[in-house]
Design a protein around this motif. Structure first.
Motif, PDB file in Angstrom:
ATOM      1  N   ASN A 132       0.862  -1.178   0.000  1.00 51.98           N
ATOM      2  CA  ASN A 132       0.000   0.000   0.000  1.00 51.98           C
ATOM      3  C   ASN A 132       0.893   1.222   0.000  1.00 51.98           C
ATOM      4  OD1 ASN A 132      -2.542  -1.413   0.386  1.00 51.98           O
ATOM      5  ND2 ASN A 132      -1.720  -1.894   2.423  1.00 51.98           N
ATOM      6  N   ARG A 133       0.626   2.134  -0.911  1.00 52.79           N
ATOM      7  CA  ARG A 133       1.523   3.291  -0.955  1.00 52.79           C
ATOM      8  C   ARG A 133       1.126   4.270   0.134  1.00 52.79           C
ATOM      9  NH1 ARG A 133       0.471   1.743  -6.124  1.00 52.79           N
ATOM     10  NH2 ARG A 133       2.266   0.644  -7.002  1.00 52.79           N
ATOM     11  N   PHE A 134       2.034   4.515   1.062  1.00 54.39           N
ATOM     12  CA  PHE A 134       1.750   5.493   2.119  1.00 54.39           C
ATOM     13  C   PHE A 134       3.054   6.175   2.520  1.00 54.39           C
ATOM     14  CE2 PHE A 134       2.255   1.322   4.111  1.00 54.39           C
ATOM     15  CZ  PHE A 134       3.215   1.565   5.077  1.00 54.39           C
ATOM     16  N   PRO A 135       2.934   7.362   3.135  1.00 58.58           N
ATOM     17  CA  PRO A 135       4.147   8.113   3.485  1.00 58.58           C
ATOM     18  C   PRO A 135       5.066   7.284   4.380  1.00 58.58           C
ATOM     19  CG  PRO A 135       2.173   9.447   3.876  1.00 58.58           C
ATOM     20  CD  PRO A 135       1.705   8.086   3.505  1.00 58.58           C
ATOM     21  N   LEU A 136       6.359   7.368   4.169  1.00 62.24           N
ATOM     22  CA  LEU A 136       7.392   6.732   4.996  1.00 62.24           C
ATOM     23  C   LEU A 136       7.488   5.223   4.804  1.00 62.24           C
ATOM     24  CD1 LEU A 136       7.074   8.519   8.467  1.00 62.24           C
ATOM     25  CD2 LEU A 136       8.658   9.019   6.614  1.00 62.24           C
ATOM     26  N   SER A 137       6.711   4.641   3.874  1.00 61.19           N
ATOM     27  CA  SER A 137       6.721   3.174   3.794  1.00 61.19           C
ATOM     28  C   SER A 137       8.120   2.647   3.454  1.00 61.19           C
ATOM     29  CB  SER A 137       5.676   2.682   2.796  1.00 61.19           C
ATOM     30  OG  SER A 137       6.213   2.528   1.526  1.00 61.19           O
ATOM     31  N   GLY A 138       8.836   3.360   2.575  1.00 61.16           N
ATOM     32  CA  GLY A 138      10.187   2.910   2.213  1.00 61.16           C
ATOM     33  C   GLY A 138      11.128   2.919   3.406  1.00 61.16           C
ATOM     34  N   LEU A 139      11.072   4.007   4.162  1.00 62.23           N
ATOM     35  CA  LEU A 139      11.952   4.138   5.330  1.00 62.23           C
ATOM     36  C   LEU A 139      11.636   3.058   6.372  1.00 62.23           C
ATOM     37  CD1 LEU A 139      14.068   5.894   6.874  1.00 62.23           C
ATOM     38  CD2 LEU A 139      12.111   7.031   7.941  1.00 62.23           C
ATOM     39  N   LEU A 140      10.349   2.874   6.651  1.00 58.48           N
ATOM     40  CA  LEU A 140       9.957   1.879   7.649  1.00 58.48           C
ATOM     41  C   LEU A 140      10.414   0.492   7.212  1.00 58.48           C
ATOM     42  CD1 LEU A 140       6.334   3.071   8.500  1.00 58.48           C
ATOM     43  CD2 LEU A 140       8.419   3.408   9.824  1.00 58.48           C
ATOM     44  N   ARG A 141      10.271   0.232   5.916  1.00 57.02           N
ATOM     45  CA  ARG A 141      10.623  -1.082   5.407  1.00 57.02           C
ATOM     46  C   ARG A 141      12.123  -1.347   5.569  1.00 57.02           C
ATOM     47  NH1 ARG A 141      11.067  -2.181   0.299  1.00 57.02           N
ATOM     48  NH2 ARG A 141      10.290  -0.107  -0.220  1.00 57.02           N
ATOM     49  N   SER A 142      12.941  -0.310   5.330  1.00 58.11           N
ATOM     50  CA  SER A 142      14.373  -0.590   5.459  1.00 58.11           C
ATOM     51  C   SER A 142      14.796  -0.672   6.930  1.00 58.11           C
ATOM     52  CB  SER A 142      15.220   0.407   4.677  1.00 58.11           C
ATOM     53  OG  SER A 142      14.792   1.696   4.921  1.00 58.11           O
TER      54      SER A 142
ATOM     55  N   ARG B  79      -4.239   6.898   4.067  1.00 61.91           N
ATOM     56  CA  ARG B  79      -2.790   6.729   3.939  1.00 61.91           C
ATOM     57  C   ARG B  79      -2.095   7.032   5.256  1.00 61.91           C
ATOM     58  NH1 ARG B  79      -1.096  10.170  -0.902  1.00 61.91           N
ATOM     59  NH2 ARG B  79       0.958   9.509  -0.199  1.00 61.91           N
ATOM     60  N   THR B  80      -2.621   8.043   5.982  1.00 54.74           N
ATOM     61  CA  THR B  80      -2.036   8.336   7.292  1.00 54.74           C
ATOM     62  C   THR B  80      -2.226   7.163   8.237  1.00 54.74           C
ATOM     63  OG1 THR B  80      -2.797  10.566   6.875  1.00 54.74           O
ATOM     64  CG2 THR B  80      -1.854  10.133   9.040  1.00 54.74           C
ATOM     65  N   ALA B  81      -3.414   6.545   8.154  1.00 54.97           N
ATOM     66  CA  ALA B  81      -3.685   5.391   9.013  1.00 54.97           C
ATOM     67  C   ALA B  81      -2.680   4.282   8.709  1.00 54.97           C
ATOM     68  CB  ALA B  81      -5.108   4.892   8.789  1.00 54.97           C
ATOM     69  N   TYR B  82      -2.387   4.073   7.413  1.00 55.65           N
ATOM     70  CA  TYR B  82      -1.395   3.067   7.055  1.00 55.65           C
ATOM     71  C   TYR B  82      -0.039   3.378   7.683  1.00 55.65           C
ATOM     72  CZ  TYR B  82      -4.102   0.447   3.614  1.00 55.65           C
ATOM     73  OH  TYR B  82      -5.017  -0.376   3.012  1.00 55.65           O
ATOM     74  N   THR B  83       0.349   4.664   7.625  1.00 52.24           N
ATOM     75  CA  THR B  83       1.642   5.032   8.209  1.00 52.24           C
ATOM     76  C   THR B  83       1.660   4.728   9.699  1.00 52.24           C
ATOM     77  OG1 THR B  83       1.853   6.767   6.565  1.00 52.24           O
ATOM     78  CG2 THR B  83       3.309   6.905   8.475  1.00 52.24           C
TER      79      THR B  83
END
Lengths: 312, 267
Positions: free
Chosen positions: A115-125, B4-8
């Protein structure tokens, strides 16, 4: 002028011929160091282990140099050892338990991070950290968390009234293996997430768009689009998982040392103990050869499976 | 947007759960010394006595680990890089044989290598030595580095080197002058992983050293753990110090790490 050109051409051809021979030598030199290293670090140990497993290779050998041939006696000794069937069972439980949960949780997290969401790349690494830590560091940390009387896990569970008495996570033969598997699952999740995520990322969006028109959304999209396209990555991952998990030693030595009462002995820890605690290298080698044989069987199944997939 | 915020938020929560043990290691390392772990969730009265003790007792071992890891990187890359180039660019039926050999090597348990190296080292006097541990650790560095570097070098067009060859450079010179600089990123990735593998090694440290002289920090931690832990804060402080390279690499070289995890496994 004409003769001059001719000689140059002839000369150049001669040079090229010599060049060619020199070049195949250079080409050999490119791979030679690696060949030597691979032979010394893998070929020699495998052969040496095969030989040692047929010898009475023990402490005495280091003083007298004598290692009499004993045929298959080491194998019969280790296989009839009362610990052998326990070690086999523990190895199987450890491997299957670790891989099943690593894979399932890893797949869940990989799907979540798609799911594309803010910070997903950073969290994943950042999620990769448990996988990068030295295993002995993870073992020490979990030892402190799982400590029976003052560890944070028992203290928290007691406070929440989920347990009445502290659980002897690493001190009781009935739960130690579960605790060790749990720690190994934690260590393996990041690797599974990373590989499965990259597998998911390679599935073209068009497939999902087309699927949507046919009513394939949610679970149906996963079942009919995601899973079939992920099979190749998943099978590599599971094969690697078996090959790597079956030989795990550091985590078990760090957490329990095979105890309590041999409840967490596996083929790998047994092999270590025979060789480096009892100094019965012949028996240790026999056990590790059994370990390699099991690994190979899995790898062959895997290779046959992929070849069939390619043929289809 | 809300969604999307909820996902974060969920993502951050997942990360907190997964990284809790790492936080706990840090927290416990800042507690006063003792053989119990009565720490609260926050180190409200942090003390560095654990670190002082850790540096006193394990400082030398940390340096030993550092030297061994650096040596492993140099030796692994020196051996693996030309081979990776050969496996990616030379046309030969031996290429698939080489790749199969590397694949099979991944199935050999470390204990098999330790068994054999112990008996060999005992004879040639490499037990309890830094060079001995460097060579042993190359068994994880070299195959991995070959796979990583090869998967990158497959993408190099042969014309690149041929151009230099026309100008008269030998194969080796062209390799050094052209291939190496272009492969910088994959060399960094392979080097980082070789470093981490060697730094994390416990099995060879445990089996190929028999007395005090050379002792990598992983072995130091293991000996701390013994049967009964006396000073948890010193153990956890040593654990934190041993985790520093992994943490630094993860933060400084994020993109290389994920690339390495994928490249080494799939290719």
């Amino acid at each position: 002028m004409v003769t001059l050109t001719r000689t140059t051409v002839a000369g150049r051809e001669k040079v090229r011929g010599r060049h060619h021979r020199g070049e195949s030598l250079t080409k050999v030199l490119f791979v030679l160091p690696a060949v030597v290293a691979m032979v010394a670090l893998f070929g020699y140990p495998v052969v040496k282990n095969l030989l040692m497993s047929l010898q009475d290779y023990g402490l005495k050998t280091f003083f007298t140099g004598a290692a009499p041939w004993v045929g298959l006696k080491n194998y019969s000794t280790v296989v009839t050892d009362k610990l052998f069937s326990d070690a086999m069972l523990n190895t199987a439980l450890f491997t299957v338990g670790s891989i099943a949960f690593q894979f399932a949780i890893g797949l869940g997290l990989a799907l979540f991070f798609r799911n594309r969401f803010p910070l997903s790349g950073l969290l994943r690494s950042l999620l990769l950290l448990p996988w990068l830590l030295p295993l002995i560091v993870s073992s020490a940390t979990w030892r402190s968390i799982l400590e029976q009387d003052s560890g944070i896990l028992n203290r928290t569970l007691l406070k929440l009234h989920l347990i009445g008495d502290p659980v002897p996570w690493l001190n009781s033969p009935s739960v130690a293996l579960i605790a060790v598997i749990g720690v190994n699952i934690w260590i393996g999740i990041p690797f599974n997430v990373t590989l499965l995520y990259s597998g998911l990322a390679e599935i073209p969006d068009e497939l999902y768009e087309a699927g949507q028109l046919d009513g394939a959304t949610g679970w149906r999209a996963f079942w009919y689009i995601t899973w079939p396209n992920l099979r190749a990555v998943a099978s590599v991952l599971l094969m690697l998982g078996v090959v790597y998990t079956i030989k795990v030693l550091d985590i078990i030595l760090g957490l329990t040392g095979g105890g309590p009462a041999n409840a967490t002995q596996t083929l790998a820890t047994q092999s270590y103990e025979k060789s480096f605690v009892d100094f019965r290298f012949g028996q240790g080698a026999a056990l590790s050869n059994i370990l390699i044989a099991i690994s190979f069987v899995f790898a062959i199944f895997y290779l046959r499976g992929t070849r069939r997939a390619v043929d289809e | 947007m809300m969604r999307r915020t909820a996902y974060t938020v969920i993502g951050v929560l997942i990360l907190c759960v997964m990284l809790f043990p790492v936080y706990w290691m840090l927290n416990a390392s800042l507690q006063p010394s003792g053989n119990t772990l009565t720490a609260g969730f926050l180190p409200l009265n942090p003390t560095f006595s654990g670190y002082k003790r850790a540096l006193d007792e394990q400082g030398g071992n940390l340096v030993t680990s550092m030297i061994i890891a650096a040596g492993t990187v140099v030796l692994s890359l020196a051996i693996a890089t030309p081979c990776a180039y050969a496996l990616s660019q030379f046309r030969s039926r031996w290429v698939s044989v080489g790749l199969l050999a590397i694949l099979i090597s991944q199935m050999i348990p470390g204990i098999v290598i330790a068994n054999a190296l112990y008996t060999a080292y005992e004879r040639i006097g490499l037990l309890n030595s830094i060079p001995g541990l460097i060579v042993a650790n190359c068994s994880s560095g070299i195959p991995f580095a070959i796979l990583i570097l090869r998967s990158f070098m497959l993408s190099l067009p042969p014309s690149l080197v041929e151009a230099a060859r026309v100008d008269g450079a030998g194969l080796f010179r062209a390799f050094v002058a052209i291939v190496l600089p272009i492969s910088k990123n994959s060399l960094i990735t392979a080097g980082l992983f070789s470093f981490l593998f060697s730094w994390s090694d416990f099995l060879f440290a445990l089996t190929l050293t028999t007395k005090g002289g050379v002792r990598p920090v992983t072995l130091g931690i293991y000996q701390y753990l013994g049967t009964q832990v006396q000073n948890w804060n010193a153990v956890m402080a040593t654990a934190v110090l041993s985790a520093v390279p992994a943490i630094v690499l993860l933060i400084a070289a994020q993109k290389y790490i994920a690339a390495g995890a994928i490249g080494g496994a799939v290719k």
